[in-house]
Motif scaffolding. Structure first.
Motif, PDB file in Angstrom:
ATOM      1  N   THR A 115       0.837  -1.209   0.000  1.00  0.00           N
ATOM      2  CA  THR A 115       0.000   0.000   0.000  1.00  0.00           C
ATOM      3  C   THR A 115       0.866   1.251   0.000  1.00  0.00           C
ATOM      4  OG1 THR A 115      -1.667  -1.183   1.245  1.00  0.00           O
ATOM      5  CG2 THR A 115      -1.844   1.213   1.236  1.00  0.00           C
ATOM      6  N   LEU A 119       0.268   1.126  -3.894  1.00  0.00           N
ATOM      7  CA  LEU A 119      -1.146   1.490  -4.079  1.00  0.00           C
ATOM      8  C   LEU A 119      -1.365   2.988  -3.869  1.00  0.00           C
ATOM      9  CD1 LEU A 119      -3.061  -1.532  -2.463  1.00  0.00           C
ATOM     10  CD2 LEU A 119      -2.269  -1.228  -4.794  1.00  0.00           C
ATOM     11  N   GLY A 204     -10.787   0.680 -11.632  1.00  0.00           N
ATOM     12  CA  GLY A 204     -10.205  -0.222 -10.629  1.00  0.00           C
ATOM     13  C   GLY A 204      -8.871  -0.791 -11.105  1.00  0.00           C
ATOM     14  N   CYS A 205      -8.069  -1.295 -10.156  1.00  0.00           N
ATOM     15  CA  CYS A 205      -6.735  -1.814 -10.516  1.00  0.00           C
ATOM     16  C   CYS A 205      -6.851  -2.994 -11.486  1.00  0.00           C
ATOM     17  CB  CYS A 205      -5.975  -2.259  -9.265  1.00  0.00           C
ATOM     18  SG  CYS A 205      -5.821  -0.979  -8.019  1.00  0.00           S
ATOM     19  N   CYS A 236      -6.150   3.070  -5.649  1.00  0.00           N
ATOM     20  CA  CYS A 236      -6.915   1.833  -5.421  1.00  0.00           C
ATOM     21  C   CYS A 236      -8.030   2.110  -4.418  1.00  0.00           C
ATOM     22  CB  CYS A 236      -5.938   0.785  -4.874  1.00  0.00           C
ATOM     23  SG  CYS A 236      -6.706  -0.642  -4.079  1.00  0.00           S
ATOM     24  N   CYS A 276     -15.064  -2.818  -6.458  1.00  0.00           N
ATOM     25  CA  CYS A 276     -14.666  -1.417  -6.193  1.00  0.00           C
ATOM     26  C   CYS A 276     -15.905  -0.609  -5.800  1.00  0.00           C
ATOM     27  CB  CYS A 276     -14.072  -0.757  -7.433  1.00  0.00           C
ATOM     28  SG  CYS A 276     -12.510  -1.434  -7.973  1.00  0.00           S
TER      29      CYS A 276
END
Ligand code: SF4
Ligand code: SF4
Length: 455
Positions: A115, A119, A204-205, A236, A276
């Motif tokens: 993260t 992210l 979204g990722c 994200c 998401c």
């Protein structure tokens, strides 16, 4: 409500009736109480009441008790089926996430690092994903996978990454840059039957890095239906760290998104990823301990719409190219159960795509994908998937539609393994093709997951 209060309040409401057992996909594979909501809650309650004591000795992450608890807690798919069956509507999925956060050793350290370094820093994530794509295309990953069975499984489950991510393709789709740095706009299609809303699109990722085609199709359709579509920088949604019990990381990502997505002057925040969308709608609960942010999150949450939810309210012309073959639809847990969006995708398939739709038995039974669950618990995930594949095969459908990239990958994997010839597509792709909005790069020949588009 704090995380502790949530745990306290929910656990005592379980009366051990067992109505949740028959609906739990993990229980129905192993028939063990530790793999059902009731057993999971009993274990947490015993821990809380001190009946099950974690001593210094057995609190080590490698001790038997911690492993048993860990298996019960991490084995939950977070699918929410038990909540639906439970008279008290206990949110076992949320309790499992809190339990993951509180396990000895806490959430995996790698999630925090991922993260902080990737992210929250999308430019770095993009660079590493490009590198991974090159590694896969040049066979580097094939060499590395010999070192790790998880990598080997990941290569089997995850399709080759596209050479261009969705954000690289905005100009090709028809977007142009707008004033605010990193903001792109796709104007309303002049042929649209109505002047629709201005929407911000949340990429979204999974959509950006793995499956850009459903996102591109959804954007084209929204413009065709009269929407002005805006893409701006964001991070994200936070669901991956949340699922691992890393609430600190999930909250950091939510705060960052509130900062980036606020003030864009749009009517809706739209995504074609059921997971998401559901998580964005849950920011108010996630940030409940920060009242100012929770209020902002509430306002943002009210604007969030699944792509099917919004498109089903807008007029589209009659389909010009309906799908050749019978279509069936799998409900993603986070869209159907999580957001109550079940009718809209079916209606779009029938009306906007002109599809011959047959109902899938147990359409809302989890497919076993659940983010990275299929990597963490491969045997159980596979057994859950087999039930889904058998149901799909019983319909005789040639096309399986769904509305979440994670389900899409898992279903393609399952059908590939079973040797089925059925194709799995996102609802957006099917409707866009039927409306004559076929992308030049549409992934022809995606049969049960094998794709020939790696050029
Ligand atoms: S259905 Fe609800 S109350 Fe009954 S055992 Fe399951 S979680 Fe507990
Ligand atoms: S969330 Fe799903 S997997 Fe977890 S206990 Fe409930 S039904 Fe079972």
């Amino acid at each position: 409500m704090t995380d502790d209060e949530l745990m306290e309040q929910e656990l005592v409401r379980c009366n051990k009736c067992g109505y949740c057992l028959s609906t739990c996909p993990t229980y129905n594979v192993e028939f063990s109480e530790g793999q059902a909501a009731r057993g999971r809650l009993v274990l947490l309650q015993a821990l809380r009441d001190g009946e099950l004591a974690l001593s210094q000795e057995n609190q080590r992450p490698d001790s038997g008790l911690v492993q048993e608890l860990g298996e019960a807690v991490s084995g939950c798919l977070l699918c929410g089926a038990c909540t639906e069956a439970c008279f008290s509507a206990i949110h076992t999925d949320e309790l499992m996430v809190r339990a993951r956060a509180g396990m000895p050793g806490g959430p995996p350290k790698g999630v925090r690092l991922l993260t902080r370094h990737f992210l929250l820093r999308p430019e770095r994530l993009t660079a590493i994903m490009r590198l991974a794509g090159v590694g896969r295309r040049t066979g580097m990953v094939r060499l590395l996978r010999r070192l790790s069975p998880t990598l080997e499984l990941a290569e089997e489950l995850v399709e080759p990454a596209p050479r261009e991510f969705l954000r690289d393709r905005l100009r090709e789709i028809g977007f142009h840059p707008e004033g605010r740095s990193g903001t792109w706009v796709l104007p309303r299609d002049p042929r649209a039957l109505t002047v629709g809303p201005r929407v911000v699109y949340f990429i979204g990722c999974g959509t950006n890095y793995q499956l850009p085609e459903p996102g591109a199709a959804a954007m084209r359709l929204l413009a065709r239906a009269g929407c002005e579509v805006v893409v701006c920088p964001h991070v994200c949604c936070g669901l991956p760290p949340y699922s691992y019990g890393d609430l600190v990381s999930a909250r950091e990502l939510a705060r960052r998104n509130l900062e980036l997505l606020g003030g864009l002057g749009a009517d809706f925040l739209v995504t074609e990823c059921g997971s998401c969308g559901r998580f964005l709608k849950r920011y108010p609960e996630l940030l409940a301990e920060e009242p100012d942010l929770a209020r902002q999150a509430e306002a943002l949450g009210e604007q969030v719409r699944d792509f099917t939810e919004l498109l089903a309210t807008l007029p589209l012309p009659e389909p010009v190219n309906p799908p050749a073959g019978v279509v069936t639809y799998h409900d993603p847990c986070h869209l159907g159960r999580g957001q109550g969006v079940t009718e809209e995708p079916r209606r779009l398939l029938r009306e906007a795509a002109g599809a011959k739709l047959v109902e899938l038995p147990e359409a809302n039974w989890c497919c076993g994908g659940a983010g990275t669950y299929n990597l963490a618990h491969p045997q159980r995930s596979e057994a859950i998937l087999q039930r889904k594949v058998a149901n799909i095969e019983s319909t005789g459908a040639e096309i399986v539609a769904t509305a979440c990239p994670a389900c899409l990958l898992q279903l393609r994997h399952g059908l590939r393994m079973s040797g089925s010839g059925a194709v799995v597509k996102h609802v957006a792709e099917i409707v866009a093709e039927a409306q004559g909005l076929r992308s030049a790069r549409v992934e022809e020949g995606v049969r049960g997951g094998t794709t020939n588009c790696e050029t």
